[in-house]
Design a protein around this motif. Structure first.
Motif, PDB file in Angstrom:
ATOM      1  N   ILE A 122       0.833  -1.195   0.000  1.00 42.11           N
ATOM      2  CA  ILE A 122       0.000   0.000   0.000  1.00 42.11           C
ATOM      3  C   ILE A 122       0.874   1.254   0.000  1.00 42.11           C
ATOM      4  O   ILE A 122       1.884   1.328   0.712  1.00 42.11           O
ATOM      5  CB  ILE A 122      -0.941   0.010   1.219  1.00 42.11           C
ATOM      6  N   VAL A 123       0.474   2.233  -0.816  1.00 41.59           N
ATOM      7  CA  VAL A 123       1.126   3.545  -0.847  1.00 41.59           C
ATOM      8  C   VAL A 123       0.243   4.516  -0.062  1.00 41.59           C
ATOM      9  O   VAL A 123      -0.952   4.644  -0.341  1.00 41.59           O
ATOM     10  CB  VAL A 123       1.306   4.045  -2.295  1.00 41.59           C
ATOM     11  N   ASP A 124       0.819   5.189   0.905  1.00 41.02           N
ATOM     12  CA  ASP A 124       0.072   6.125   1.750  1.00 41.02           C
ATOM     13  C   ASP A 124      -0.210   7.409   0.971  1.00 41.02           C
ATOM     14  O   ASP A 124       0.696   8.204   0.725  1.00 41.02           O
ATOM     15  CB  ASP A 124       0.884   6.431   3.009  1.00 41.02           C
ATOM     16  N   LEU A 125      -1.459   7.615   0.598  1.00 38.81           N
ATOM     17  CA  LEU A 125      -1.832   8.815  -0.155  1.00 38.81           C
ATOM     18  C   LEU A 125      -1.945  10.037   0.735  1.00 38.81           C
ATOM     19  O   LEU A 125      -1.890  11.172   0.247  1.00 38.81           O
ATOM     20  CB  LEU A 125      -3.166   8.592  -0.873  1.00 38.81           C
ATOM     21  N   ALA A 126      -2.121   9.832   2.038  1.00 36.50           N
ATOM     22  CA  ALA A 126      -2.364  10.958   2.939  1.00 36.50           C
ATOM     23  C   ALA A 126      -1.074  11.616   3.420  1.00 36.50           C
ATOM     24  O   ALA A 126      -1.015  12.834   3.599  1.00 36.50           O
ATOM     25  CB  ALA A 126      -3.188  10.495   4.139  1.00 36.50           C
ATOM     26  N   GLY A 127      -0.042  10.842   3.641  1.00 37.22           N
ATOM     27  CA  GLY A 127       1.203  11.383   4.165  1.00 37.22           C
ATOM     28  C   GLY A 127       2.180  11.751   3.068  1.00 37.22           C
ATOM     29  O   GLY A 127       1.837  12.483   2.134  1.00 37.22           O
ATOM     30  N   GLU A 128       3.392  11.217   3.162  1.00 37.75           N
ATOM     31  CA  GLU A 128       4.405  11.413   2.125  1.00 37.75           C
ATOM     32  C   GLU A 128       4.542  10.092   1.376  1.00 37.75           C
ATOM     33  O   GLU A 128       5.249   9.194   1.835  1.00 37.75           O
ATOM     34  CB  GLU A 128       5.737  11.838   2.736  1.00 37.75           C
ATOM     35  N   PRO A 129       3.882   9.957   0.237  1.00 37.59           N
ATOM     36  CA  PRO A 129       3.869   8.673  -0.473  1.00 37.59           C
ATOM     37  C   PRO A 129       5.268   8.237  -0.885  1.00 37.59           C
ATOM     38  O   PRO A 129       6.085   9.051  -1.340  1.00 37.59           O
ATOM     39  CB  PRO A 129       2.996   8.965  -1.706  1.00 37.59           C
TER      40      PRO A 129
END
Length: 433
Positions: A122-129
């Motif tokens: 999973i790539v975090d879209l909310a933080g620093e991807p």
């Protein structure tokens, strides 16, 4: 007089109505459209509103509902089991559907029974991807829920990664938000509940040739109807054609069939059709799942009809009625058939499309060919919904033939005769397409 059974078809369209009228015993059925294509496939998807609207229409029906079926992707794949549960009709379990459609959840399920999977995370879209740990370019970035390769990007470096993340952030809610309405109805594993339906998946880029299996599950028994090839335009990830039956070596087809049976049993699909996309390496024997669809492909219908003698819609109807959907084999007029995607790879305004008379002439002069336009005069190609991220579809061309070589000759002759005209649109620097 034939006692006709009333079947409701979600987002029924003219092309598929024609196919439904070709299934064995079609004279026994009366088809009713339920909801429309635009409201289920275009723009924001108000799934809760659609569910209530469909329920009201079904409750108002003055007669006995024999089946509720559908052949489109989400939200139709979710609406069918929810409606069938309400009206006591056979269907797949909603949780099994969601396990297939949530790309990350599907990978977790696959990993329980299949050894050879691409690396994924999973790539975090909310933080620093950033790329998941242990992964390296090139990778595919895609929402955990999407369809028709919408918002799927093949990225090779940090700049492409950042551009793709920005576009996914902007568009992930169109399908992801209504998909969360479905997830909210389920008892989710913690790792799926945590990321929800508006997350981004990164996957190792697979190599080889693309192929697919299609089949059904009836009373817990998994049956693969056949294997198909998916052939891309050279040096692109965009489909040029699907062809049936597969021309891959028999051992590769056997491997795809075995994997299909294993993962479908693991996921718990029942009373529904499925199609599974693969990457295959004939030289090494490697066969790797790309994705699992908990529905049959309407794009395959004419191919099964041309080669087997019955369109795959037959299985959908039989399962909806609670009947054994066994398919005949080899009873069609052709040895091989294909659905071709005639595409353009630059945006434009369509100034001319082939006329109905021109298409009729082509179909008359080239036996086994059917042309369906996807675009229209005056349309801007990039305005069409549900496109892949790299091309624009102009027409679908079905071809039946007695060999792969004849299949290609017929298609080339057809494309040469199709007269499209375009007004070019200047592409801005850094345009995604």
């Amino acid at each position: 007089m034939v006692d006709r059974r009333d079947i409701f078809v979600l987002a029924l369209d003219k092309g598929n109505l024609r196919t439904l009228q070709q299934v064995p015993g079609a004279e026994r059925f009366r088809y009713h459209g339920l909801l429309g294509i635009e409201e289920t496939q275009e723009g924001e998807i108000p799934i809760e509103e659609l569910l209530h609207k469909a329920r009201r229409e079904l409750e108002a029906f003055d007669g006995e509902i024999a089946a509720i079926v559908g052949y489109w992707d989400f939200p139709v794949t979710a609406l069918v089991p929810m409606l069938c549960e309400r009206f006591g009709l056979p269907s797949a379990d909603l949780e099994a559907i969601a396990k297939c459609e949530h790309k990350y959840w599907s990978r977790l399920e696959q990993s329980e029974v299949v050894d050879d999977l691409p690396k994924f995370g999973i790539v975090d879209l909310a933080g620093e991807p950033r790329l998941p740990e242990g992964m390296a370019y090139p990778v595919w970035l895609k929402p955990v829920k999407s369809f028709s390769s919408e918002l799927a990007f093949h990225v090779h470096d940090d700049r492409e990664f950042a551009d793709a993340v920005d576009r996914i952030r902007e568009g992930v809610g169109r399908v992801g938000k209504p998909f969360e309405f479905v997830l909210d109805r389920l008892d989710l594993p913690a790792e799926i509940a945590e990321i929800g339906g508006q997350a981004c998946l990164a996957e190792e880029a697979l190599t080889g040739v693309q192929a697919a299996t299609e089949g059904y599950v009836y009373q817990g028994k998994v049956v693969v109807n056949g294997a198909l090839d998916s052939i891309n335009y050279p040096d692109t990830p965009c489909f040029l054609r699907h062809q049936y039956p597969s021309q891959l070596p028999p051992e590769i087809v056997r491997r795809m069939t075995e994997i299909s049976e294993r993962v479908i049993e693991r996921i718990g699909l029942d009373n529904t059709m499925f199609s599974i996309e693969f990457f295959c390496e004939p030289d090494t024997g490697r066969v790797t799942i790309l994705e699992i669809n908990p529905r049959h492909s309407q794009s395959h219908a004419d191919m099964f009809l041309a080669v087997g003698g019955v369109p795959n819609h037959h299985c959908m109807l039989a399962l909806g009625l609670g009947e054994d959907p066994a398919m005949p084999r080899g009873e069609g007029p052709y040895e091989i058939a294909a659905k071709w995607y005639h595409r353009r790879f630059a945006d434009a305004v369509v100034r001319r499309v082939p006329t109905a008379a021109e298409i009729e002439r082509i179909q008359r002069e080239i036996p086994g060919v059917t042309v369906e336009l996807v675009t229209a005069e005056g349309a801007r190609l990039s305005d069409a919904p549900a496109q892949d991220s790299y091309s624009f579809e102009l027409a679908d061309i079905f071809v039946g033939a007695d060999s792969e070589a004849e299949l290609i000759r017929k298609y080339d002759k057809c494309v040469a005769a199709l007269r499209f005209e375009f007004e070019e649109i200047e592409q801005s620097a850094g345009a995604a397409r």
